[in-house]
Design a protein around this motif. Structure first.
Motif, mmCIF file in Angstrom:
data_model
loop_
_atom_site.group_PDB
_atom_site.id
_atom_site.type_symbol
_atom_site.label_atom_id
_atom_site.label_comp_id
_atom_site.label_asym_id
_atom_site.label_seq_id
_atom_site.Cartn_x
_atom_site.Cartn_y
_atom_site.Cartn_z
ATOM 1 N N CYS A 39 122.298 -25.286 8.638
ATOM 2 C CA CYS A 39 121.529 -24.061 8.799
ATOM 3 C C CYS A 39 122.165 -22.932 7.984
ATOM 4 O O CYS A 39 123.275 -23.055 7.461
ATOM 5 N N LEU A 315 115.466 -24.078 17.110
ATOM 6 C CA LEU A 315 114.560 -24.429 16.023
ATOM 7 C C LEU A 315 115.187 -25.536 15.191
ATOM 8 O O LEU A 315 116.325 -25.408 14.730
ATOM 9 N N PRO A 317 114.461 -27.761 11.854
ATOM 10 C CA PRO A 317 113.674 -28.172 10.684
ATOM 11 C C PRO A 317 113.703 -29.692 10.521
ATOM 12 O O PRO A 317 114.725 -30.338 10.749
ATOM 13 N N SER A 434 109.165 -18.601 8.678
ATOM 14 C CA SER A 434 108.416 -19.762 8.182
ATOM 15 C C SER A 434 108.909 -20.177 6.810
ATOM 16 O O SER A 434 109.121 -21.370 6.547
ATOM 17 N N HIS A 436 111.826 -19.559 5.591
ATOM 18 C CA HIS A 436 113.214 -20.017 5.746
ATOM 19 C C HIS A 436 113.246 -21.468 6.222
ATOM 20 O O HIS A 436 113.990 -22.311 5.690
ATOM 21 N N VAL A 437 112.436 -21.782 7.232
ATOM 22 C CA VAL A 437 112.449 -23.130 7.802
ATOM 23 C C VAL A 437 111.808 -24.128 6.851
ATOM 24 O O VAL A 437 112.273 -25.274 6.728
ATOM 25 N N SER A 441 113.429 -27.531 5.527
ATOM 26 C CA SER A 441 112.792 -28.839 5.728
ATOM 27 C C SER A 441 112.653 -29.596 4.421
ATOM 28 O O SER A 441 112.905 -30.805 4.356
#
Length: 714
Positions: A39, A315, A317, A434, A436-437, A441
């Motif tokens: 992260c 959260l 990813p 959004s 960032h994730v 991913s």
């Protein structure tokens, strides 16, 4: 040459005597495999240290569809033949009862029933009628989960996965991090995934249920599925956003639907049920890569956190990689208005059973705290942004004296009903989170063998290639991918890997056996090239810096094509964008530096200053879609430009040169310092000599221009 197309059986007979040494490809450089998916240390420093230890990267992979009697509580001859069924019956399924009473008792519904909210009982229908409307809307969102139906479906799905995949790999260390995050009190797991296939929404719930992480609730897009298929998915744990939720803010039906949806999400998260949201749009969809439907669901999670329904959320990813997904239509983008029904599912199953079996890979990135991200994001402050027209106005008018203030670019948020109900700060937070994730991913998604093979055949050997040289290029591109910090989803003998990729892409290729004992591989012209373009797009994040830098400096960069293939990253970027958009953007950036005479592809300035390269890269960043660039909001644009420049120098695409009329670098004469020190507005940790404006302007680089008629031979 007298030759004929090679059949599948003949293709399995590899010709000997290629003159190359066949090697074993290992998916890591050094002793251990590189761990992808950490992260962000800037936005979530506490989460970066909490769920990771040095032994995680050394853990191996697990094939989740390999089920034996060891996975059951029984032993014996009959158990070995019924192990799939017995294993599915042993999976733990925990359900939360009385969902209707909890939703009805939430403050969102009580405000409407009491008439305090707009469109409530005091303005129109009676409370009894509103209760029926609430129950009807809740039935559109979710339905009761039948444990026996869920077990039978996952048992059949397990047998189906073994028929279409050789293996489905999952990293044990990544799974350990998810298990540790799931043990936190009152903290639900929110899986934010990339979207490669319609199979994703079934594969991820099966994976988590088989690993003992509970029943995963999936946020499906209702416009893509028929009513019959939506009814089945609801009973399997699916969630659907009611169509009235996208109505105007002052519409009574829209207010009621959004209230029921918010109450249902709060009840789901409060009971610690894991939720899956796809932040990437479905395959074949035309438009932005970032899904507005996924952002709307993420906004509901943020709203539940703001209202105090949950103290925090983890959260996660998720990256997904397929050799060949059975449902993706590669011959062209699927119409957004088409509905996928039960007959379509049966056809996809039949097509998958007939085709070649590939591999799949699921990657979980390091979980991070929603609370920590929201606090650290707003602690850095937010300035009023400028529009794209204001940023590029000086360039359009020819006033290039000052670099554009790229850190004050205006951010865009999708106009969706549930998102419009949030305040402006939360809308901006959802947009940044959004992006960032989604970047995390895509970064943790493994590059599969079909992606490497398709990229070589489409962007480097469009006219065909000998199999002996294809073996060398496959090994080269795999090494380049690993050197850039990305992981690959394959390993083994080079000969077997290339053969595996050719078999999966046989519909887009032609194989010709030559008298010399070699095999000529030719991509087929026509619509089948769309399949190669779809698979090769997985390499775009790997070479994104080189692609942006190559376009900002001009086309035709590179050393010898046999060594790096300078146009290779640029061609991948061009395949991912509409051709008119990319050609107009590049021509606009190069218009000021190209002499009027001669073809513009072969013209250009031999010496480019670092300031000029930064300016061209910054302008190109604003012209390209932000969700395609995968630029994290916490990352400075100036820092990204410097990273692009360093990548071009590292790869040999740019050569440092002394600017004309400047003092030599080795000159030891007396230099007079300026009146003041001009610090950069970028994350520059280089030596102090580079912090002066005069030193920046004197740094120049030389590019090599390769003619467009230079093509790589077979």
């Amino acid at each position: 040459m007298g030759s004929k197309p090679q059949s599948n059986k003949e293709a399995s007979m590899w010709p000997k005597g290629f003159g190359v040494k066949l090697e074993t490809i290992t998916p890591f450089l050094g002793k251990y495999r590189p761990f992808v998916g950490r992260c962000c240390q800037t936005c979530t420093p506490k989460s970066w240290e909490a769920l990771f230890h040095k032994n995680i990267a050394a853990l191996g992979f697990h094939n989740v569809i390999l089920v034996t009697e060891e996975n059951t509580r029984y032993r014996g001859w009959l158990v070995r033949r019924l192990c799939y069924f017995l294993c599915a019956m042993d999976w733990k399924i925990t359900l939360t009862p009385d969902a209707w009473e909890k939703v009805l008792g939430s403050k969102w519904i009580q405000e409407i029933l009491s008439g305090r909210a707009p469109g409530g009982a005091g303005e129109g229908p009676k409370p009894s009628s509103l209760r029926r409307d609430v129950q009807h809307t809740l039935g559109q969102i979710q339905a009761s989960i039948y444990p026996f139906l869920l077990r039978i479906f996952n048992w059949a799905f397990l047998k189906f996965l073994n028929c279409i995949f050789l293996n489905v790999q999952l990293h044990q260390g990544q799974l350990a991090m998810v298990r540790q995050a799931a043990q936190a009190k009152d903290t639900p797991l929110i899986f934010l995934s990339a979207h490669k296939s319609c199979l994703d929404g079934l594969l991820l719930p099966f994976l988590l249920l088989s690993q003992g992480l509970g029943v995963l609730r999936v946020a499906w897009e209702p416009q893509s599925y028929s009513p019959a298929l939506r009814a089945l998915l609801r009973h399997l744990g699916g969630l659907f956003m009611p169509p009235e939720a996208n109505l105007f803010l002052d519409n009574p039906k829209g207010i009621l639907s959004r209230a029921v949806l918010s109450a249902a999400v709060e009840q789901l998260l409060a009971s610690k049920q894991p939720l899956l949201i796809f932040l990437e749009d479905r395959p074949g969809a035309v438009g932005p890569r970032l899904s507005s439907h996924g952002q709307a669901w993420l906004g509901l999670v943020l709203q539940a956190f703001r209202e105090g329904a949950i103290p925090d959320a983890a959260l996660v990813p998720v990256g997904i990689g397929y050799d060949l997904a059975p449902d993706v239509q590669h011959t062209g983008p699927r119409a957004s208005s088409s509905h996928l029904g039960l007959w379509w599912g049966a056809l996809a199953v039949f097509r998958g059973l007939r085709g070649h079996r590939g591999c799949a890979r699921i990657d979980f990135a390091q979980p991070f705290s929603l609370q920590e991200y929201s606090v650290n994001t707003w602690s850095r402050g937010r300035s009023r942004g400028q529009s794209l027209e204001q940023l590029l106005l000086q360039t359009v008018l020819g006033h290039w004296s000052v670099l554009p203030d790229c850190e004050k670019q205006q951010e865009w948020t999708p106009a969706s009903g549930p998102l419009l109900a949030l305040d402006e700060e939360d809308q901006l937070l959802v947009s940044r989170l959004s992006r960032h994730v989604l970047s995390a991913s895509i970064a943790c998604s493994a590059v599969m063998a079909t992606a490497v093979m398709a990229a070589l055949l489409l962007h480097r050997h469009r006219e065909g290639v000998f199999l002996s040289r294809l073996l060398e290029n496959f090994s080269w591109l795999t090494e380049e991918t690993l050197l850039r910090g990305f992981d690959v989803g394959f390993s083994g003998q080079l000969q077997d890997l290339v053969m595996h990729g050719l078999c999966l892409l046989h519909g887009s290729l032609s194989l010709w056996l030559l008298p010399q004992g070699d095999v000529l591989v030719l991509p087929r012209a026509g619509p089948t090239l769309a399949q190669l373009a779809y698979h090769s797009a997985a390499l775009l994040p790997v070479f994104l810096c080189e692609a942006v830098g190559g376009k900002s400096c001009g086309t035709g960069l590179g050393r010898e094509r046999d060594q790096f293939q300078g146009d290779f990253p640029v061609n991948i970027l061009g395949a991912a964008l509409p051709p008119p958009f990319l050609s107009c953007a590049v021509r606009a950036l190069l218009a000021g530096r190209v002499p009027p005479e001669g073809p513009w592809e072969l013209q250009g300035v031999e010496l480019l200053s670092q300031r000029e390269l930064h300016r061209q890269t910054l302008l190109l960043l604003h012209l390209l879609p932000q969700d395609l660039l995968l630029l994290q909001p916490c990352q400075s644009s100036y820092f990204y430009c410097q990273e692009v420049l360093d990548r071009l120098i590292q790869c040999g695409l740019l050569i440092a040169e002394e600017a004309p009329g400047t003092r030599l670098t080795c000159d030891s004469g007396n230099w007079r310092f300026g009146e003041k020190m001009l610090w950069r507005s970028m994350e520059d940790f280089s030596d102090s000599d580079s912090d002066y404006e005069d030193g920046t302007d004197s740094r120049c680089f030389k590019r090599q221009v390769t003619h467009s008629n230079c093509t790589s031979s077979c």
